[in-house]
Write an enzyme that holds these catalytic residues in place. Sequence first.
Site, PDB file in Angstrom:
ATOM      1  N   GLY A 170      47.627  13.783  41.440  1.00 57.58           N
ATOM      2  CA  GLY A 170      46.261  13.327  41.123  1.00 57.58           C
ATOM      3  C   GLY A 170      46.014  13.582  39.648  1.00 57.58           C
ATOM      4  O   GLY A 170      46.945  13.593  38.846  1.00 57.58           O
ATOM      5  N   ARG A 171      44.743  13.829  39.313  1.00 62.72           N
ATOM      6  CA  ARG A 171      44.406  14.045  37.900  1.00 62.72           C
ATOM      7  C   ARG A 171      45.132  15.256  37.336  1.00 62.72           C
ATOM      8  O   ARG A 171      45.766  15.188  36.275  1.00 62.72           O
ATOM      9  CB  ARG A 171      42.892  14.255  37.746  1.00 62.72           C
ATOM     10  CG  ARG A 171      42.107  12.972  37.814  1.00 62.72           C
ATOM     11  CD  ARG A 171      40.619  13.263  37.807  1.00 62.72           C
ATOM     12  NE  ARG A 171      40.196  13.626  39.135  1.00 62.72           N
ATOM     13  CZ  ARG A 171      39.247  12.990  39.827  1.00 62.72           C
ATOM     14  NH1 ARG A 171      38.593  11.986  39.285  1.00 62.72           N
ATOM     15  NH2 ARG A 171      38.919  13.378  41.031  1.00 62.72           N
ATOM     16  N   ILE A 247      48.220  26.304  41.914  1.00 61.23           N
ATOM     17  CA  ILE A 247      46.931  26.414  41.208  1.00 61.23           C
ATOM     18  C   ILE A 247      45.857  25.672  41.993  1.00 61.23           C
ATOM     19  O   ILE A 247      44.769  25.421  41.472  1.00 61.23           O
ATOM     20  CB  ILE A 247      47.004  25.855  39.760  1.00 61.23           C
ATOM     21  CG1 ILE A 247      47.739  24.522  39.701  1.00 61.23           C
ATOM     22  CG2 ILE A 247      47.671  26.824  38.821  1.00 61.23           C
ATOM     23  CD1 ILE A 247      46.951  23.311  39.977  1.00 61.23           C
ATOM     24  N   ARG A 249      44.894  25.548  46.181  1.00 60.57           N
ATOM     25  CA  ARG A 249      44.200  26.384  47.161  1.00 60.57           C
ATOM     26  C   ARG A 249      45.230  27.193  47.933  1.00 60.57           C
ATOM     27  O   ARG A 249      46.299  26.666  48.305  1.00 60.57           O
ATOM     28  CB  ARG A 249      43.396  25.530  48.154  1.00 60.57           C
ATOM     29  CG  ARG A 249      42.140  24.916  47.595  1.00 60.57           C
ATOM     30  CD  ARG A 249      41.059  25.950  47.275  1.00 60.57           C
ATOM     31  NE  ARG A 249      39.856  25.329  46.755  1.00 60.57           N
ATOM     32  CZ  ARG A 249      39.579  25.160  45.449  1.00 60.57           C
ATOM     33  NH1 ARG A 249      40.438  25.580  44.533  1.00 60.57           N
ATOM     34  NH2 ARG A 249      38.448  24.609  45.067  1.00 60.57           N
ATOM     35  N   ASP A 273      47.789  31.307  41.480  1.00 62.16           N
ATOM     36  CA  ASP A 273      46.435  31.508  40.961  1.00 62.16           C
ATOM     37  C   ASP A 273      45.438  31.553  42.113  1.00 62.16           C
ATOM     38  O   ASP A 273      44.263  31.827  41.905  1.00 62.16           O
ATOM     39  CB  ASP A 273      46.091  30.354  40.004  1.00 62.16           C
ATOM     40  CG  ASP A 273      44.761  30.561  39.280  1.00 62.16           C
ATOM     41  OD1 ASP A 273      44.487  31.700  38.851  1.00 62.16           O
ATOM     42  OD2 ASP A 273      43.988  29.591  39.159  1.00 62.16           O
ATOM     43  N   GLU A 278      40.843  34.981  49.175  1.00 66.11           N
ATOM     44  CA  GLU A 278      40.380  35.500  47.880  1.00 66.11           C
ATOM     45  C   GLU A 278      39.051  36.234  48.027  1.00 66.11           C
ATOM     46  O   GLU A 278      38.218  35.788  48.813  1.00 66.11           O
ATOM     47  CB  GLU A 278      40.184  34.342  46.887  1.00 66.11           C
ATOM     48  CG  GLU A 278      41.473  33.667  46.545  1.00 66.11           C
ATOM     49  CD  GLU A 278      41.259  32.392  45.738  1.00 66.11           C
ATOM     50  OE1 GLU A 278      40.160  32.198  45.190  1.00 66.11           O
ATOM     51  OE2 GLU A 278      42.207  31.602  45.672  1.00 66.11           O
ATOM     52  N   HIS A 296      42.552  33.575  40.263  1.00 62.78           N
ATOM     53  CA  HIS A 296      41.899  32.251  40.286  1.00 62.78           C
ATOM     54  C   HIS A 296      41.196  31.949  38.952  1.00 62.78           C
ATOM     55  O   HIS A 296      39.965  31.808  38.904  1.00 62.78           O
ATOM     56  CB  HIS A 296      40.912  32.152  41.458  1.00 62.78           C
ATOM     57  CG  HIS A 296      40.604  30.729  41.829  1.00 62.78           C
ATOM     58  ND1 HIS A 296      40.377  30.323  43.116  1.00 62.78           N
ATOM     59  CD2 HIS A 296      40.486  29.604  41.070  1.00 62.78           C
ATOM     60  CE1 HIS A 296      40.121  29.027  43.138  1.00 62.78           C
ATOM     61  NE2 HIS A 296      40.193  28.558  41.894  1.00 62.78           N
TER      62      HIS A 296
HETATM   63  C1  8YV Z   1      36.835  27.271  40.157  1.00 63.10           C
HETATM   64  C2  8YV Z   1      38.315  25.506  41.311  1.00 63.10           C
HETATM   65  O1  8YV Z   1      37.414  28.501  40.360  1.00 63.10           O
HETATM   66  O2  8YV Z   1      37.535  23.457  40.477  1.00 63.10           O
HETATM   67  C3  8YV Z   1      38.023  24.056  41.419  1.00 63.10           C
HETATM   68  O3  8YV Z   1      38.296  23.492  42.478  1.00 63.10           O
HETATM   69  O4  8YV Z   1      38.884  26.082  42.154  1.00 63.10           O
HETATM   70  C4  8YV Z   1      37.927  26.256  40.072  1.00 63.10           C
HETATM   71  O5  8YV Z   1      37.756  25.458  38.993  1.00 63.10           O
HETATM   72  C5  8YV Z   1      35.746  27.173  41.143  1.00 63.10           C
HETATM   73  O6  8YV Z   1      35.287  25.900  41.274  1.00 63.10           O
HETATM   74  C6  8YV Z   1      34.594  28.098  40.769  1.00 63.10           C
HETATM   75  O7  8YV Z   1      33.538  27.903  41.584  1.00 63.10           O
END
Ligand code: 8YV
Length: 342
Positions: A170-171, A247, A249, A273, A278, A296
């Site tokens: 994806g992006r 990076i 989930r 990450d 978490e 994260h």
């Molecule tokens: C942030 C993320 O940690 O954009 C996401 O999906 O996991 C991260 O950028 C999160 O959104 C913080 O609320």
Amino acid sequence: MHARGSGIHEQVLRKQLLMPTPLPQLVQETLERRFLVHRLYEASDREAALEQARDVRVIVTGAPILVEGMNVPITAQMMDCLPKLELIANLGVGYDNIEADAAAARGIIVTHTPDVLTQETADTAFGLLLNAVRQLPRAERFLREGRWLQGQFELSASLRGRTMGILGLGRIGAAIARRAEAFGVQVAYHNRKPVADAPYRYFNNLIDMARACDILMIAVPGGAQTRHLVNASVLEALGPQGVLINIARGSIVDEQALIEALQTGKILTVGLDVFVDEPRVPQALIDMEHVVLLPHVGSASQATRDAMSMVVVENIFAWDMGIDIPCPVPETPWRRSSKQAN
Ligand code: 8YV
């Protein structure tokens, strides 16, 4: 619950907004100027607080939230407690904290913050990869502990000659792919369908891709559809020189299978990450010196978080002004609320 400026006139005049989890100061201050903000996280009795917030038309939240006990999923049940709800605005590109299909069924728009965090997150992914392959955090600890005085740090594995399989072009996946090319790393990818014009080898099967690669880069969204996609068989296919980077989930990886694969040398190392639960990280991972673990921080620079905050606010203000909402998620592709009654 603490609803700032919650006098009776305020309640009648100002649109109401629910903030289930703490968000960046920039979001809080900007929204407070325009809305009556109910902070669910300050309430001791959440049920009663939700009852008091019955008139809210917007939820603003973050995915996933970074403080223990503050991860509040936005469920169908919560939506049903809030009959006037029109918009759920998420800080983050991933929105597996929100039941988006349930929102769609109720005509509620869900928004997120894509694009502004793409490059930052891709940088973090590459940082993790270099650190995991070259064992730089361990080398740094070696120096700080004064052990260099006794001898050289051991030789590491290398990025040279490797092939990266990206799960989810994806992006963010595409931004990582471009970095990989610049580093002379071959790229392949696995998506449900090939991406038009992508110049990389496509695999329609994840295990086949893992077999053909020695880096597996996870950049696919979280949620039920991708849960445990990376399991014991995929890790085994990646092989003893294999490096896994995540990076996206924690839920995408079977964490127990991963721990076992690392302990038994089925793969070489990981850079993570994100984790299943978490901010709790399995002790077995913490105990392993050669794995690289981050709290994260994929998008967590000041500049990028400010940009994400602004996108959250733009989504909410656009809804409030009745103009096109910039970033609805695919499940709720509507740019304007059909429920808006102002
Ligand atoms: C942030 C993320 O940690 O954009 C996401 O999906 O996991 C991260 O950028 C999160 O959104 C913080 O609320």
